[in-house]
Enzyme design. Structure first.
Site, mmCIF file in Angstrom:
data_model
loop_
_atom_site.group_PDB
_atom_site.id
_atom_site.type_symbol
_atom_site.label_atom_id
_atom_site.label_comp_id
_atom_site.label_asym_id
_atom_site.label_seq_id
_atom_site.Cartn_x
_atom_site.Cartn_y
_atom_site.Cartn_z
ATOM 1 N N LYS A 152 23.230 65.142 27.264
ATOM 2 C CA LYS A 152 23.949 63.880 27.028
ATOM 3 C C LYS A 152 23.537 62.931 28.122
ATOM 4 O O LYS A 152 23.643 63.287 29.229
ATOM 5 C CB LYS A 152 25.596 64.176 26.912
ATOM 6 C CG LYS A 152 26.401 62.775 27.228
ATOM 7 C CD LYS A 152 27.667 62.959 27.227
ATOM 8 C CE LYS A 152 28.367 61.527 27.771
ATOM 9 N NZ LYS A 152 29.948 61.612 27.717
ATOM 10 N N GLY A 190 37.955 57.196 30.074
ATOM 11 C CA GLY A 190 39.050 57.575 30.840
ATOM 12 C C GLY A 190 40.327 56.455 30.536
ATOM 13 O O GLY A 190 41.238 56.901 31.133
ATOM 14 N N ALA A 224 34.100 58.543 24.215
ATOM 15 C CA ALA A 224 35.016 57.737 25.337
ATOM 16 C C ALA A 224 36.165 56.953 24.764
ATOM 17 O O ALA A 224 35.756 56.154 23.480
ATOM 18 C CB ALA A 224 34.120 56.929 26.486
ATOM 19 N N GLY A 225 37.326 56.771 25.320
ATOM 20 C CA GLY A 225 38.215 55.792 24.767
ATOM 21 C C GLY A 225 39.182 56.200 23.978
ATOM 22 O O GLY A 225 40.344 55.697 24.066
ATOM 23 N N ASN A 231 37.513 63.513 26.747
ATOM 24 C CA ASN A 231 37.773 64.575 27.537
ATOM 25 C C ASN A 231 39.206 64.224 28.303
ATOM 26 O O ASN A 231 39.994 64.995 28.065
ATOM 27 C CB ASN A 231 36.760 64.360 28.935
ATOM 28 C CG ASN A 231 36.808 65.498 30.110
ATOM 29 O OD1 ASN A 231 37.796 65.904 30.223
ATOM 30 N ND2 ASN A 231 35.781 65.535 30.788
ATOM 31 N N THR A 232 39.398 63.188 29.024
ATOM 32 C CA THR A 232 40.761 62.756 29.542
ATOM 33 C C THR A 232 41.749 62.834 28.283
ATOM 34 O O THR A 232 42.866 63.153 28.772
ATOM 35 C CB THR A 232 40.540 61.556 30.239
ATOM 36 O OG1 THR A 232 39.384 61.324 30.918
ATOM 37 C CG2 THR A 232 41.909 61.224 31.196
#
Lengths: 67, 277
Positions: free
Chosen positions: B120, B181, B207-208, B229-230
């Site tokens: 990535k 994040g 993301a997001g 992830n987050t």
């Protein structure tokens, strides 16, 4: 003694040491890390072959959690 | 988008079946994934919690970072002791790299650490918003592909750059839904949809995503997958949220394949209007 820089820190090691000796002395498992010497990758197959030289800059890295 | 034709696919033979129509699996650079959810491994309380969340998520591919080992604590826990690289596809990232040279150095080390070439790429700019530096991302992608890497690329939601990244040979286009994040959800569905329409490699929103409905929205747009992830690691109960995300991604995919009803301006009664007593 040979003076190296390992992960940004000064490190002394016996003359004639190879990459494998350094990894062992640091207490690391060679199967779970990767080693770079003066910006060049050291393949695992060469840990026992490549002798360290004065002022070598060594990076030892491993996978950590990341996104 | 690798499977746009699915929209016109005939329904299953049994019209009362609740099974989803046959879906083609997600294939990235020749690797077949049954889960369309890819998760990050950062920010968990422990690798042990991370491993349990991963199991609950059903994901087969995880992103990982590469960092200096702590020389003062050689026995510190290692990710690979909790998550088996033989069982999951590790996707090394370039987090923290701001130039193509940084990225290629990091990924060469990752290739040595793990022996794979699927990576990535993320080349960020300003730490405040973590938007990708697209000019540098494109340059880094070209360098990596030339060096034999298969590049899944984190990018802005700009369809023009997304096309250029595909043209230079990236194997998956991964536009952000919102800043890394932030958990703000899909901020620009119009652009994500444009990228999906024009792409012939998988498009994965990266993301997001903040909560399960955000993942569903991304999948309903027709994305091939979602990377987060987050949203999982930052939940009060990461393992339960991982399970929620698994279902959200499946729901969004099935909803996309099923084809939503048209939106109408006025009400349309669901019960018959005749035979009233």
């Amino acid at each position: 003694m040979l003076q190296l820089t390992v992960n940004g820190e000064a490190k002394l090691i016996a003359p004639g040491s190879r990459v494998a000796d350094l990894v062992r002395e640091l207490g690391l498992d060679g199967r779970k890390i990767a080693v770079e010497r003066n910006l060049e990758i050291v393949p695992r197959s060469r840990y026992d072959l490549d002798a360290l030289a004065p002022d070598d800059r060594i990076e030892i890295v491993a996978f950590v959690g990341g996104g | 988008m690798e499977d746009g034709s699915i929209m016109t696919q005939a329904p299953t033979q049994n019209p009362t079946s609740t099974q989803s129509p046959a879906d083609k699996p997600l294939v990235v650079a020749g690797r077949t994934l049954t889960s369309r959810l890819i998760i990050g491994t950062g920010k968990y309380a422990s690798y042990e919690q991370n491993a349990r969340a991963l199991e609950a998520s059903g994901a087969e591919m995880i992103t990982v970072a590469l960092r200096r080992v702590n020389l003062s604590d050689p026995s510190e826990p290692r990710l690979v002791d909790f998550i088996d690289p033989k069982q999951y596809i590790f996707l090394p990232n370039t987090a923290g790299c701001f130039t193509g040279e940084d990225a290629i150095r990091t990924l060469r080390l990752a290739r040595e650490a793990g022996g794979w070439s699927l990576v990535k790429l993320e080349v960020l700019s300003d730490p405040k918003h973590l938007y990708p530096d697209m000019a540098e991302t494109l340059r880094a992608a070209e360098m990596l592909i030339k060096d034999g890497f298969e590049v899944m690329v984190y990018c802005s939601d700009d369809p023009v750059y997304a096309r250029r990244l595909e043209e230079v040979g990236c194997c998956a286009i991964m536009p952000l839904g919102a800043p890394i994040g932030s958990g703000l959800g899909i901020q620009n569905p119009v652009n994500i949809r444009l990228i999906i329409e024009q792409s012939s490699v998988p498009v994965i929103v990266d993301a997001g995503v903040g909560t399960a409905s955000d993942a569903t929205v991304a999948m309903e747009l027709g994305c091939d997958g979602v990377l987060m992830n987050t949203a999982i690691a930052g939940a009060k109960n990461p393992v339960l949220m991982a399970s929620a995300m698994k279902h959200a991604v499946i729901a969004g995919r099935q909803s996309y394949l099923a084809g939503r009803m048209p939106k109408k301006l006025y009400a349309d009664a669901s019960s018959p209007l005749f035979g009233l007593i």
